[in-house]
Design an enzyme around this catalytic site. Sequence first.
Site, PDB file in Angstrom:
ATOM      1  N   GLU A   1      36.422  54.267  32.782  1.00 30.38           N
ATOM      2  CA  GLU A   1      37.848  54.504  32.570  1.00 30.38           C
ATOM      3  C   GLU A   1      38.128  55.941  32.112  1.00 30.38           C
ATOM      4  O   GLU A   1      38.731  56.191  31.074  1.00 30.38           O
ATOM      5  CB  GLU A   1      38.410  53.483  31.581  1.00 30.38           C
ATOM      6  CG  GLU A   1      38.397  52.094  32.170  1.00 30.38           C
ATOM      7  CD  GLU A   1      38.812  51.007  31.223  1.00 30.38           C
ATOM      8  OE1 GLU A   1      39.468  50.043  31.660  1.00 30.38           O
ATOM      9  OE2 GLU A   1      38.468  51.088  30.028  1.00 30.38           O
TER      10      GLU A   1
ATOM     11  N   GLU B   1      33.736  44.606  35.474  1.00 31.93           N
ATOM     12  CA  GLU B   1      34.318  43.794  34.397  1.00 31.93           C
ATOM     13  C   GLU B   1      35.155  42.708  35.043  1.00 31.93           C
ATOM     14  O   GLU B   1      35.907  42.967  35.984  1.00 31.93           O
ATOM     15  CB  GLU B   1      35.206  44.634  33.467  1.00 31.93           C
ATOM     16  CG  GLU B   1      34.475  45.705  32.687  1.00 31.93           C
ATOM     17  CD  GLU B   1      35.403  46.535  31.800  1.00 31.93           C
ATOM     18  OE1 GLU B   1      36.527  46.064  31.493  1.00 31.93           O
ATOM     19  OE2 GLU B   1      35.007  47.649  31.416  1.00 31.93           O
TER      20      GLU B   1
END
Length: 972
Positions: free
Chosen positions: A418, A494
């Site tokens: 991220e 994820e």
Amino acid sequence: MEVIYSPGEHEDPRPGREGLPPRAWVDRTDAQQLSLNGDWRFRLSPTAAVPGGDEFAKVDFDDGAKQWSDLPVPSHWVLHGHGNPAYVNIPYPFPVDPPFVPTENPTGDYRYAFDLPKDWSLGDGKTVLRFDGVDSWCKVWVNGTLLGTSSGSRVPVEFDASAALLAGSNVLAVRVHQWSAGSYLEDQDQWWMPGIFRDVTLLHRPEGSVVDHFVHVEYDHKTGGATLKVDAKPSGRVVIPELGIDAPTGELLHLAHVEPWTAETPRLYTGHLVTAGERVPLHVGFRTVAVEDGVIKVNGKRILFRGVNRHEFHPDTGRAVTRETMLQDVLLMKRHNMNAVRTSHYPPHPHFLDLCDEYGLWVIDENDYETHGFEQLDWAGNPSSTPLWKDALLDRVGRMVERDKNHPSIIIWSLGNEAGPGENIGHMASWIRQRDSSRLIHYEGDKTCKYVDMYSRMYVTHAEVDALGRREEDPLDDPELDKKRRAMPFILCEYIHAMGNGPGGQAEYQRLFEKYPRCQGGFVWEWIDHCFIKPTTDGRKYWAYGGDFGEEIHDGNFIVDGLLFPDRTPSPGLIEYKKVIEPVAITRADSRRVSIHNNRDFASLDDLAFTYRLERDGRGVAGGPLAVPSVAAGHTVTVPLPDVALSHSGERIWTITAVLAADTKWAKAGHEIAWGQFPAAETSPPVVATSSSAPVFDSATGVVTLGPAQFSTTTGQLTRLGRLPVTSLQLDIWRATTDNDRGQEYFEGICWADVWREANLDKVKHRVKRVGIQGNAFVVETRAAAGSWNRGLVTTYTWTAEGGGVRLTVKVVPDGDWGDMILPRLGVRVGLPASLSRASWYGYGPGEAYPDTRSGVKLGQYGLSIDDLQTPYVFPQENGSRIDVRWADFAGSEGGLRVEGVPHFAFTARRWTTEQLQAARHTTDLVPGDNVWLNIDHAVNGIGTASCGEGVLPEYKLRVSETEFSVLLRPT
């Protein structure tokens, strides 16, 4: 202007100064080592401009003053009374002004006095000082001599301390700033906790000792042969007796046959690298990683990741985890059928990787890099795309790769998490490919897959995974990149966010992974709830999360999102995950045979023993070993079930179990690996008894008696059943919201908790429309409706006497415009005496289950106390439902209650109301009251994973419709 103070060097975005070149981490060699872990002297200052400057680093500095105290190393100072931890997920906890940080910058000064052993030879070679982890920036002195500085909290740094060390007594001094330029690169979803949190070690490096080494292996799955080359500086010899190897370093060795390393069969060959000055242990695993035919293959076979994201965390010590804790994590992963771990979002302590090599786990090793807070700024100034940060990023990824390059368990390097797009992502990828072409490269933030070897996403819906499996995803604007990405393997780095009750939809994801070769599994977010123990004012303890430490900016309980509770107790989500990813699929082939399918990628099922159990109404009537022939990976056999005479009454169920046949490194013989359960014969519908008595109305008291039950004619309420007082039995459509109810469904934009609250479903009022006797039945008609709205549920309760109890039939008819409303639950709630203490039931258990979280529970007879029926989620929420129950007994000192389904129901039983559960923020807020509140549910809404991901799948949504259900209530 005369400058009295200027910004510090900790705000320099470049890498630290004077650190030695990174190298492979080695735990123990025959060279001397001296651990410097222990109690250090410590002083905390509120800013980086510490009065006295660097005076504290001098040998004769007095650290006995009152502002100095003892602090253990490794540790975080905020966990030892010096400030507090702070939790944020995305935002930076300080103004975004890179590379600068606030003047209010907690700064820790450390001093440690130690004696060199008498046999430590300062004149032979050199001595290196190693820090395995310091958060976030440090400056290091030995005996007043500055050795250097370091940035990069979770990768090691080594300094040459030779010239500064003295025979006998020495003083090590370290200054650590909580905030630094490096903090902009470390915005991971975790607690901000500064300090020297990993080991500090002094290493003797004799003349001719190993400066660095790199073990290169390849395995040929077609021939069983392999190659081995160990590059070393300086050169030496590679000695592996088991393989008959005693050869020079740098030489390519061809081996005719070896046993390969896989996560299922973690075969390591041990030996030594021998140079003139040192013997370094080698643990060699032979395997080859490649992308072929659009899928990731190891040793020529497609692998399926059954993985988890693991932060380093312990509720007492934070990220300063011990080797015992690391081993506990690996054992728990193996015992719950996991085969992979992503080291979110930084390289772990290197010993954890040793354990992955030894016990067998595929590893995605992730760079210590995340800049998620820049997303709020539309990525303006983000380090991924800013040349100023290139050197720092190359330094971080290089230190990770060099440290960890000799671990066979690592098959993928991850560039970070991220941190948005940018050319610096490409620079890191290029550097890795030049240094180590034997592994794949991952980075989820590279949406076009320009720099990586796989397409990685987070929290993708089941429908999109299905499209990705068919390689029919939405196209990219660039045709060449689209063609490249569409040919890549796909993983979910994820998914199924394990926050609170849930996650739902696990099994449906797994079936997609098994259906489509391209979809190679995923990594659950995440491993453990990150919480610390705090006491209430009266001394009761609870788990604290974001905001409980006075943080100005925080993200609440979003840190409570693990498969393990903070004390490492498995959650219901982990129990289900173990079942969903089990390596053996056991299903019914036909009425007399069972199908055994091997879901492993490499190993046969020869290490497992199978048993059968025949049950009638939840009780075993026969059982024993089940003979299963050898089943190779990916293959299926059909095995006849034992020739056991089946009873013609009751519900008959086969349970087939696969357990370890012998002890392994990670579990004892008998440890359950997989199980399957299916009917042995068709179940006859229960015989419906006829009503045995009519209601009797006593006009003097206003009470209606029906069998063992008494009712109020003014309210229509059941008031007593036998000797058991009863209160407030009425329709219930509300549940305390879960973290997933409160989440925004990523792709629908709906937060059902908000919808339900706006609809006032938690404030339903009941209006009695009619109470009367109709033949042998007592009938109550009501309208249940929420304030502010004109819609309601016309509810008819029909009571009849039956078999020593009463049958309750509830008919619910929607009234008004309910639109697309989803109900939290549909059933009845009733208050029972607090003297009830225990529940026994025949249904699914022993743990909780909901429509989309039921894979991990078995049909059987179970018993628990009322207190133990609760699942102690850190943030209290709906929990504890037992699903598809045939009957349940609730017993206590003053009588009890039996509930029988027609045919099934779900129940929860608690010592507090749903309203109290909804209001609670910590488990200590839940105080037992004067009743046990029993919910008898006809249906409940699914759970989903919308706390971060997809909501409830359509088939598990409880829609408003005309419904009728029945249960039988008997006093006991």
